[in-house]
Design an enzyme around this catalytic site. Structure first.
Site, mmCIF file in Angstrom:
data_model
loop_
_atom_site.group_PDB
_atom_site.id
_atom_site.type_symbol
_atom_site.label_atom_id
_atom_site.label_comp_id
_atom_site.label_asym_id
_atom_site.label_seq_id
_atom_site.Cartn_x
_atom_site.Cartn_y
_atom_site.Cartn_z
ATOM 1 N N ASP A 295 0.867 -1.170 0.000
ATOM 2 C CA ASP A 295 0.000 0.000 0.000
ATOM 3 C C ASP A 295 0.911 1.229 0.000
ATOM 4 O O ASP A 295 2.130 1.138 0.156
ATOM 5 C CB ASP A 295 -0.956 -0.030 1.211
ATOM 6 C CG ASP A 295 -2.184 0.836 0.962
ATOM 7 O OD1 ASP A 295 -3.223 0.585 1.578
ATOM 8 O OD2 ASP A 295 -2.104 1.757 0.116
HETATM 9 C C1 GLC Z 1 -4.289 4.380 -0.297
HETATM 10 C C2 GLC Z 1 -5.172 3.220 0.080
HETATM 11 C C3 GLC Z 1 -5.275 2.137 -0.963
HETATM 12 C C4 GLC Z 1 -5.156 2.761 -2.350
HETATM 13 C C5 GLC Z 1 -3.760 3.331 -2.479
HETATM 14 C C6 GLC Z 1 -3.542 4.026 -3.838
HETATM 15 O O1 GLC Z 1 -3.542 4.795 0.797
HETATM 16 O O2 GLC Z 1 -4.946 2.579 1.333
HETATM 17 O O3 GLC Z 1 -6.516 1.465 -0.769
HETATM 18 O O4 GLC Z 1 -5.374 1.778 -3.346
HETATM 19 O O5 GLC Z 1 -3.435 4.241 -1.430
HETATM 20 O O6 GLC Z 1 -4.372 5.139 -3.934
#
Ligand code: GLC
Length: 751
Positions: A295
């Site tokens: 993430d």
């Molecule tokens: C965010 C979220 C994740 C998302 C990623 C890209 O922090 O936790 O669900 O896909 O970043 O935007």
């Protein structure tokens, strides 16, 4: 060394020859994958260490270059030329992605195509209801169609990969991300997860409109203590495997191309550094052969977690756990070459991560056609079409849950002389897009007020007043709204949360209606006209006063672009609501955690016995139970039958009921089957959803609904953590929700 055009052409020929030389005739999936493996081997043999690390780097694009265009920084472009980045997120559009992909294909040494990822959570430009609303349809086939539309639109806009489905089980509505998932149940969550993956990916990842899925957030993210986002999750192995992992397994079995590791720790080990979870369980046990992306900065956050002292240690932990791609922490980019040189990570470990990412690019067909999603014509004709809006309206209609309809206030008559549409969310066209709207635009949204106006003829006067804001106090406006409400035949009040009150980083300590909204509802009720409350929110709300006093209540969540039309369809009877709650509504935030598949404890809750597991100031039952939802018609259950009262290994037991529409309009019902394992080597939930069927019944029509239970449905992790079924009695419940239904019992014996 500056590559001239002729150098480029010669190099391109050499690369193609090297890759082709590894080709064998591909005449089926098995051969095709071995062909891809040979291509990857060939490419790996040509890649420098820096180019290998580059494939593991994902960077966010979407920077304004001052002209309002979303583009990349000069540093990004140089990274592409040098092969130091493998993927971008937040870059979209056929033109922009073509421009960027051209740099990789024409100006980098090995011409490895870039992967463009984006959060297509519930639609690209045709925004559908939020995932929690879609889960309220209990209709996996419908959800699959919705994701198919999302895939068609996103791939038309240059995107290859979505960071969805979010499949985190959520039992605490304080957690804002409950809005993004399918609620509290592992079985419903698994059915929805698989449907979303199928919808996104289609039959073949190389197809033009196939969007690679990413099941997230692996794992246990929804178990955050206190429902506070990113917080510690202390989850036992048994609960992890029985509650939180099943939807991920379903997504993997449905062919999800990627998973995303989560921010949280599970009992001391951050998931982004969890070898057991990613390498042993996901890859070893489940056979997942796609790749894992972190993430956003979750590799870098291993330092905050206190398990890494610096970015190099964080990179080592992430890569060795099995996290192949580093989203936006730069730890891999800045330190992986070093830790390979100093032996903390072997080049073969690095190669495995590179291999999985290249494999995804091959499977997507990007080596054959890196510009497959960069067609401006397709972008212009395939997005926000009338058919897509029709689909969004159908999903929105089925997402609406009728919570109460005392005295048949609903459906409202279309020939009312006048109606007042009151509330801060009544004419709000931004909120229905939900917390992950991405490119969704308010101008494409039909607000509740607009939908009601479109539904009614000129013979009905439609009045509107906000009455109050969502937050903050605004008493005078309530009086103004009351004056309007006094003059009309019926009052519709639209209250709830704004979109930014749920979603990421939006945990709430209260589940009340924010601001003065409950005061507004009370003022409307006091007027004495037929009153309907329309809830627009991203999580279960604790609304005991409204539940007790308002005659008609519908839960609409955030319904996307067709919000107003779908709400009007239901309120004025063109559609009979059929949604069922995928998550329990508590009476108060203090009642949390409250979910249907809880344990019995040694002193099961009894509101008439002091020393039992309950609160002395609240009834033990929830405000609305999991699986609950009413209809404009009435449905009866009768003739519960078990094909046998015993089951042995290899056996099955057919469970059937007769479901009848005893009302005077067509209706759909989600018939739900739960079991209870009465005695086990470990404690078992008081109920577990094991099957459901959505049926449609004409007035007066009856239908026998049957389910087939097998020993597989009875399995759980026993005292020794073996996935097994134990002899004993099992209760079976079939009904309209988790709290009601007909029941029977059978005995499983292993002899
Ligand atoms: C965010 C979220 C994740 C998302 C990623 C890209 O922090 O936790 O669900 O896909 O970043 O935007």
């Amino acid at each position: 060394m500056e590559f001239t055009t002729s150098h480029n052409r010669l190099l391109r020929v050499i690369i193609i020859l090297c890759i082709c030389s590894s080709l064998t005739l591909a005449n089926g999936p098995g051969h095709r994958s071995s062909v891809i493996e040979r291509k990857i081997d060939s490419l790996l043999s040509m890649m420098t260490l820096e180019e290998k690390v580059g494939q593991l780097v994902q960077v966010s694009g979407n920077f304004n270059d001052g002209s309002g265009r979303k583009t990349l920084t000069p540093e990004h472009i140089e990274m592409i030329r040098q092969g130091r980045v493998g993927s971008f997120l937040n870059v979209f559009g056929a033109t922009a992605t073509r421009e960027i992909q051209t740099i990789a294909i024409e100006e980098s040494r090995l011409k490895i195509p870039l992967l463009f990822g984006f959060d297509v959570i519930h639609g690209y430009l045709t925004t559908f209801p939020i995932p929690l609303a879609e889960a309220s349809t209990w209709d996996p086939a419908l959800i699959e169609k919705a994701e198919r539309v999302a895939a068609v639109e996103a791939t038309a806009a240059g995107i290859h990969w979505t960071f969805a489905p979010m499949v985190d089980i959520a039992r605490d509505p304080r957690w804002g991300r409950i809005a993004e998932g399918a609620g509290e149940d592992p079985y419903l969550g698994s059915c929805v997860a698989a449907a979303r993956v199928r919808g996104f990916q289609g039959e073949d990842l190389a197809a033009e409109s196939s969007l690679m899925a990413c099941a997230k957030h692996f794992a246990g993210y929804g178990g955050a203590e206190g429902g506070r986002d990113y917080n510690t999750a202390d989850i036992s192995e048994r609960t992890l495997r029985e509650v939180y992992l099943p939807p991920f397994r379903a997504a993997v079995d449905a062919g999800a191309g990627t998973l995303m590791s989560s921010f949280n720790e599970i009992s001391g080990i951050p998931s982004t550094a969890n070898v057991k979870l990613i390498t042993n369980t996901l890859r070893g046990e489940w056979g997942f052969d796609g790749f894992v992306v972190s993430d956003w900065n979750s590799v870098g956050e291993l330092i905050n977690h206190g398990v890494a002292t610096d970015p190099a240690e964080a990179a080592v932990l992430g890569l060795k756990a099995g996290v192949d791609m580093d989203m936006e922490s730069y730890c891999y980019q800045e330190t992986l070459a070093t830790v390979v040189h100093d032996g903390r990570v072997s080049e073969s470990e690095l190669n495995e991560a590179v291999r999985r990412i290249l494999q995804a690019k091959f499977r997507l067909g990007l080596f054959d056609n890196p510009y497959k999603n960069c067609d401006v014509k397709r972008e212009q004709q395939d997005i926000l079409t009338a058919e897509h809006r029709r689909m969004a309206r159908e999903v929105a209609q089925h997402s609406i849950v009728l919570l109460k309809n005392e005295g048949h206030v609903l459906p409202l008559r279309k020939d009312l002389k006048s109606v007042a549409v009151i509330g801060p969310l009544a004419d709000d066209a931004a909120t229905p897009l939900g917390p992950w709207k991405q490119n969704g635009r308010p101008e494409d949204v039909v607000s509740v007020l607009s939908g009601i106006k479109a539904k009614l003829s000129d013979g009905t006067s439609v009045f509107h007043a906000e009455g109050c804001e969502v937050e903050g106090s605004s008493k005078p406006a309530i009086e103004e709204a009351a004056e309007i409400a006094k003059k009309v035949d019926a009052v519709i009040v639209v209250v709830g949360e704004t979109a930014d009150m749920s979603g990421e980083g939006a945990s709430r300590s209260s589940l009340n209606l924010p601001g003065d909204q409950e005061e507004l509802v009370k003022a409307m009720l006091a007027i004495g006209k037929p009153l309907v409350v329309v809830l627009m929110n991203g999580r279960p709300l604790a609304i005991p006063w409204i539940a007790a006093n308002v005659p008609a209540i519908v839960e609409t969540w955030f319904l996307g672009v067709e919000c107003g039309n779908a709400v009007a369809d239901v309120l004025f009877g063109d559609v009979n609501p059929s949604g069922k709650l995928p998550v329990t509504f508590p009476r108060a935030v203090g009642q949390l955690p409250v979910y249907y598949n809880h344990k019995n404890t040694g002193r099961p809750a009894d509101d008439h016995q002091r020393n039992t597991s309950r609160y002395i100031d609240l009834p033990s039952t929830p405000l609305y139970p999991f699986g609950y939802g009413l209809s404009y018609t009435s449905i009866s259950y009768s003739q519960f039958q078990l094909g046998s009262t015993t089951m042995e290994p290899g056996d099955s037991v057919v469970v059937s009921v007769v479901v009848k529409n005893t009302g005077n309009c067509q209706g759909e019902e989600v018939v739900q089957l739960y079991i209870r394992d009465e005695v086990g080597s470990v404690t078992r939930p008081v109920k577990e959803l094991k099957a459901f069927q959505r049926i449609s019944l004409a007035p007066g029509q009856s239908r026998q609904v049957s389910f087939t239970l097998t020993p597989e449905h009875l399995k759980f992790y026993d005292r020794s953590m073996r996935w097994s079924v134990e002899p004993g009695k099992f209760k079976v419940y079939v009904g309209p929700n988790s709290a009601e239904g007909l029941e029977g019992e059978f005995t499983y014996s292993s002899s």
